[in-house]
Design an enzyme around this catalytic site. Structure first.
Site, short mmCIF file in Angstrom:
data_model
loop_
_atom_site.label_atom_id
_atom_site.label_comp_id
_atom_site.label_asym_id
_atom_site.label_seq_id
_atom_site.Cartn_x
_atom_site.Cartn_y
_atom_site.Cartn_z
N GLU A 127 21.72 10.94 -32.89
CA GLU A 127 22.75 11.53 -33.13
C GLU A 127 22.93 12.86 -34.03
OE1 GLU A 127 23.00 6.96 -33.82
OE2 GLU A 127 21.49 8.53 -34.07
N HIS A 182 17.14 12.16 -35.39
CA HIS A 182 17.90 10.93 -35.00
C HIS A 182 18.63 11.41 -33.67
CE1 HIS A 182 17.60 7.86 -38.27
NE2 HIS A 182 16.52 8.50 -38.16
N CYS A 233 22.80 5.01 -38.34
CA CYS A 233 22.47 4.62 -39.73
C CYS A 233 23.11 5.39 -40.88
CB CYS A 233 20.89 5.14 -39.81
SG CYS A 233 20.67 6.82 -39.75
N CYS A 263 23.09 9.29 -40.18
CA CYS A 263 24.04 9.76 -38.91
C CYS A 263 25.52 9.47 -39.01
CB CYS A 263 23.46 8.85 -37.73
SG CYS A 263 21.52 9.52 -37.41
#
Length: 166
Positions: free
Chosen positions: A56, A54, A84, A87
């Protein structure tokens, strides 16, 4: 601090992801009004997608590799999609002071988690959340992504349906 300026930079990162066939999430880490880290989402194209890369998480990894001493509580993390659970937890554990995001993730966003109901380690963390900065610009990238039949990542998902109905 000009949130729009930094979110524009995150949206530029998301555009890069989209142009390379990836899910259009971009992230920018700002400290003392300067961008110190940028990242994009990877791992969503091809036959072997993953839920680790991801934007992040990549940003946090790059942040940890910096050889600067920064006060993480003064860091602002800008992302084009609401983080999410993975993260959000990593951001909280990193001690970052603020998350600014553009588009809400109705399927997996977790910034509304009530940290006070968790164990003391999380409960004692302080983080500020700023939603909806340049929301429509980010949403347009997700619409483009979900409208492209070649993109199968999260195709027919709650997030795809929600995005395409707007």
């Amino acid at each position: 601090m000009d949130y729009n300026h930094f979110m524009e930079k995150a949206i530029e990162e998301a555009r890069k992801a989209l142009e390379s066939g990836e899910f259009p999430v971009g992230c920018v880490v700002a400290y003392k009004n300067n961008i110190i880290v940028t990242s994009t989402r990877t791992g969503t194209s091809g036959n072997y997608t993953n839920e680790i890369d991801h934007a992040e998480m990549a940003a946090l990894r790059r942040l940890s590799e910096l050889k600067e001493n920064v006060d993480k509580s003064k860091i602002k993390l800008f992302c084009t999609l609401e983080p999410c659970l993975m993260c959000y937890s990593a951001i909280v554990l990193s001690g970052i002071g603020k998350i600014v995001y553009a588009y809400e993730d109705v399927m997996g966003g977790c910034t509304r988690c009530d940290l006070t109901k968790l164990s003391p380690f999380y409960k004692e963390r302080k983080i500020k959340i700023i939603p909806d900065i340049l929301r429509d610009k980010s949403m347009k990238l997700f619409k483009i992504y979900f409208e492209n039949q070649k993109n199968t990542y999260w195709k027919d998902s709650l997030l795809a349906g929600y995005t395409l109905r707007q």
